[in-house]
Design an enzyme around this catalytic site. Structure first.
Site: not given
Ligand SMILES: *Cc1c(COP(=O)(O)O)cnc(C)c1O
Length: 402
Positions: A92, A114, A381
């Site tokens: 991210k 969000e 990830s």
């Protein structure tokens, strides 16, 4: 690292994507698209982004040969792209650094985001702290309850966490509230969307900021093996880590690509979050894509053991790849993901995020049917520290039931 991949110019991927938003946001999105295109064409912006990826995110991430897992699977060589080793523990941060730099370029001083599990919220709060931006993160109260540690981390990083009490009080609802904020604040605020979803140019832009994963992987594979992998496997929530690793090799026809969605408890509507495998075309959060909805077009409730995959929509480019057959999409159940967490922890000493474990489970299945001279690459990830409470609870319940 932010080397160019071809950009669509229309905001559409086949029939998917677009900009289904109120008038107030149209000009903001047009401005964002202009600024983003100009930034990508500006060498000093790209150099600054590369510096941030190195110095803040800790890139390049490692390309790791999972020796014991390979031996155990008895088939293809298993490699892992170690996004779990990035600063803040997942992919991210790549995207939030890119969008924070763009925020500065647009002369804005406030960012909103969000978050579901809190991972994108933490990555946004981190980027905001690095650049001295004001930061507000919308989060459903159900997620605030489940992810107390990430709420604390965001606050420690100087962000304000805004509780959302509408709907299922999870990610979709947080997304709606962030959009609402943006409609009234767009003059001085940038909305850092966390995946390849939402109105154009977000899907294309977020993919571009994440494609360092695939560009590095390509180079590392050629260096280590002298060729590209036969198969790449990634989990798909909104689809950003998958798009990041797929897109730089999407034109390499020899590379098979597999996206793994959350199969949850069962494939009944409401029990999973497999938008591509079980959804139908519709509009959600400003773009056309596959959506989990009932026969009246109402967005369906979703479930997954991993909060990061718990979303009823998916990026429009994935919808396009599904229809064209370029990427195969499948599911992995909650139980299989949990087993994969335990297996990877014990065989490689890596505790993966529950999201990433979906890709691991599918990759192990595929690897066993491949030849030893073949190569499969998993996009790992994120790391699983954030999930340890959840995993402990489930393992305890399993033991009690046994
Ligand atoms: C958020 C998250 C995901 C899901 O998001 P995508 O946009 O589909 O990548 C997957 N893995 C981890 C570790 C996450 O934090």
């Amino acid at each position: 690292m932010s080397e160019k991949t071809p950009l669509p110019t229309t905001g559409y991927f086949g029939p998917y994507g677009g900009r289904f938003v109120p008038e107030t946001l149209m000009s903001a999105l047009a401005q964002l698209q202009r600024e983003y295109r100009a930034a990508m064409a500006d060498e000093s912006f790209c150099a600054e982004f590369d510096r941030c990826l190195r110095e803040i995110a800790g890139r390049p991430s490692e390309m790791y040969l999972a020796r014991r897992l390979t031996e155990r699977s008895g088939g293809a060589k298993i490699y892992m792209k170690r996004e779990d080793m990035n600063h803040t523990g997942a992919h991210k941060i790549n995207n939030t650094l890119g969008q924070a730099l763009l925020t500065l370029r647009m002369g804005k001083r406030r960012v909103i985001a969000e978050t579901g599990a809190g991972q994108h919220g933490v990555a946004t709060a981190t980027a905001a702290a690095v650049f001295g931006l004001e930061c507000e993160v919308y989060m459903g109260t159900e997620d605030i309850r489940r992810q107390a540690l990430n709420v604390f981390r965001m606050e420690l990083l100087g962000a304000h966490v805004a509780p959302v009490t509408t709907g299922q009080r999870t990610l979709k609802d947080a997304c709606n509230e962030a959009m609402r904020d943006w409609m009234g604040s767009v003059e001085h605020t940038h909305y850092i969307l966390g995946s390849v979803v939402g109105p154009a140019p977000f899907p294309e832009m977020v993919r571009q900021f994440q494609c360092c994963i695939g560009l590095e992987s390509r180079e590392q594979m050629l260096q280590l093996e002298g060729r590209l992998p036969d198969v790449i496997v990634a989990c798909v929530g909104g689809g950003s880590n998958a798009a990041g690793i797929f897109s730089p090799m999407i034109d390499d026809e020899s590379v098979e690509m597999v996206g793994v969605e959350a199969g949850g408890r069962s494939m009944g509507l409401g029990d999973h979050a497999a938008s591509l495998v079980a959804g139908t075309p519709g509009v959600l959060h400003g773009a056309k894509s596959y959506v989990l909805q009932d026969s009246d077009g109402q967005t369906a409730p979703v479930h997954s053991v991993s909060a990061g995959l718990d979303y009823p929509g998916v990026g429009p480019e994935h919808a396009y790849w599904k229809d064209s057959g370029r990427v195969r999409y499948t599911t992995c159940s909650d139980d299989e993901a949990l087993d994969a967490v335990c297996l990877l922890s014990r065989t490689e000493g890596i505790i993966p995020a529950l999201e990433s474990a979906h890709a691991v489970a599918e990759a192990i299945r595929i690897a066993a049917e491949m030849k030893p001279e073949q190569i499969i690459l998993i996009n790992l990830s994120g790391r699983g520290d954030k999930d340890c409470n959840e995993i402990a609870d489930i393992l305890k319940r399993r033991k009690e039931q046994a």
